[in-house]
Design an enzyme around this catalytic site. Sequence first.
Site, short mmCIF file in Angstrom:
data_model
loop_
_atom_site.label_atom_id
_atom_site.label_comp_id
_atom_site.label_asym_id
_atom_site.label_seq_id
_atom_site.Cartn_x
_atom_site.Cartn_y
_atom_site.Cartn_z
N TYR A 47 -18.15 -13.21 -1.46
CA TYR A 47 -16.87 -13.90 -1.73
C TYR A 47 -16.81 -14.38 -3.17
CZ TYR A 47 -13.75 -14.25 2.22
OH TYR A 47 -12.80 -13.96 3.14
N GLU A 49 -13.76 -16.41 -4.44
CA GLU A 49 -12.48 -17.10 -4.65
C GLU A 49 -12.46 -17.86 -5.97
OE1 GLU A 49 -12.39 -18.04 -0.61
OE2 GLU A 49 -10.27 -18.61 -0.68
N ASP A 193 6.84 -2.26 -13.90
CA ASP A 193 5.90 -1.81 -12.86
C ASP A 193 5.57 -0.35 -13.16
OD1 ASP A 193 4.74 -0.72 -10.62
OD2 ASP A 193 6.23 -1.47 -9.20
N THR A 219 -0.56 -0.14 -9.85
CA THR A 219 -1.63 0.12 -8.90
C THR A 219 -2.71 0.87 -9.66
OG1 THR A 219 -0.40 2.07 -8.21
CG2 THR A 219 -0.33 0.18 -6.75
N LYS A 222 -3.20 5.57 -8.40
CA LYS A 222 -2.31 6.74 -8.54
C LYS A 222 -2.80 7.56 -9.74
CE LYS A 222 1.53 4.60 -6.09
NZ LYS A 222 1.54 3.13 -6.10
N ARG A 228 -7.95 2.07 -4.43
CA ARG A 228 -6.72 1.45 -3.94
C ARG A 228 -6.73 0.01 -4.43
NH1 ARG A 228 -3.46 4.63 -0.29
NH2 ARG A 228 -2.22 2.75 -0.46
N1 DSN Z 1 4.07 4.35 -1.70
C1 DSN Z 1 4.14 4.57 -3.13
C2 DSN Z 1 4.75 5.87 -3.43
O1 DSN Z 1 4.50 6.80 -2.71
O2 DSN Z 1 5.44 6.01 -4.43
C3 DSN Z 1 4.78 3.46 -3.83
O3 DSN Z 1 4.11 2.30 -3.53
#
Ligand code: DSN
Length: 410
Positions: A47, A49, A193, A219, A222, A228
């Site tokens: 942990y 925090e 974003d 994120t 991607k 993730r």
């Molecule tokens: N689920 C993602 C996408 O496929 O674009 C966005 O969060």
Amino acid sequence: MWKDEEVSAIYGREVARQQRVLRMIPSENIMSEGVRAALGGVFCNKYAEGYPSKRYYQGQENNDALERLAQARACALFGAEHANVQSYSGSPANMAAYMAVCEPGDRIMGLGLNSGGHLTHGWKVNFSGKLYEPHRIEVEEGTERLNYDKIAEMAREVKPKVLFIGTTSYSRVLDFKRFREIADEVGAYLVTDIAHVAGLVVAGAYPNPVPYADIVTMTSHKTLRGPRGGMILCREKLAQAVDRAVFPGIQGGPHMNQVMALAVALGEAARPSFRAYGQQVVKNAQCLADHLTRLGLRIVSGGTDCHMMVVDLRAKNVDGKTAATALEKSGIVCNFNAIPYDPNPPRRPSGIRLGTPCLTSRGFKEDEMAKVASWIVRILDDPENAELQAKTASEIEAFLKNYPVSPVID
Ligand code: DSN
């Protein structure tokens, strides 16, 4: 492999599936072995925090060093003043960005879903559309592109607290400088974003919003090809507000195995091979769009500047759901997607969304993209033909044997 036979059997089938199909969902990628090893490492036992030197549990010397390393790598890669690396994923990262600069009831502006935005950019069933007062930016009906003069006009009327600008299915570059000017004119914060394009930004294949935005969310799984997870960059003056929004505002303890995997991914992204990867992702997408166009399909907005595209299927008289299902049976996995001003309902829209991050991680270049385009069009021309689907799936499976399911990092 584990002793749990039931789980092992499912896992084995997923390994085989990922090996034998063309994975074309633009938000997916293939993590390196280093990133995957980090996710399964001993940091998941601990942990943490709080933040480095300000934790609520003892035994933190390695957590602190790791988190500081991930932050330093993120700031160096994107040219940012501050990085928060604790967000569990993209939606909580976006929630933290709102919480850092908005109060419930404030007006926000973001792209509508059919224009390429995300649920968290003000969609009515999402927290962002319920807690705040959302005003939707839509692409132009003819060009299917953003009209910045109209957005400026809308901002003057709405006077939003925040312009929350990001994309999941808008394939054109965003003019971050122009968004900054619009935000400044109306006294709004600019949050961008870049979940989809973060890796392209690092590779120099897409503009970097960091010089213009107050806060940048993303994120890490991607195009950035990490675990993730989510990450937030911001100006130093907003660092405390962002950090407090993440913890204790939204989350408890950060997932330190995820932070370790992020640090590994950011290290990989700093290498020359990642720059080449990101550039190739865009070249492959543009090559695919050109071939599909030549083969009679219409790409929304006429093409792509990034890693993905939405394909309008109406000329083929097939809806997106039917097409995505037929393609999956043929070894091509994508998702059905609305086109701007779609006359069809969301569960059966007029388009599919295709992306190149995974295929590029497997080593695909322009020649392979030409083959992919011809497989896709062959199926869309005859979407009920089960025999053709089975034949295509076998052809693709054989073809993919020469392409490893693990990116080359050098
Ligand atoms: N689920 C993602 C996408 O496929 O674009 C966005 O969060």
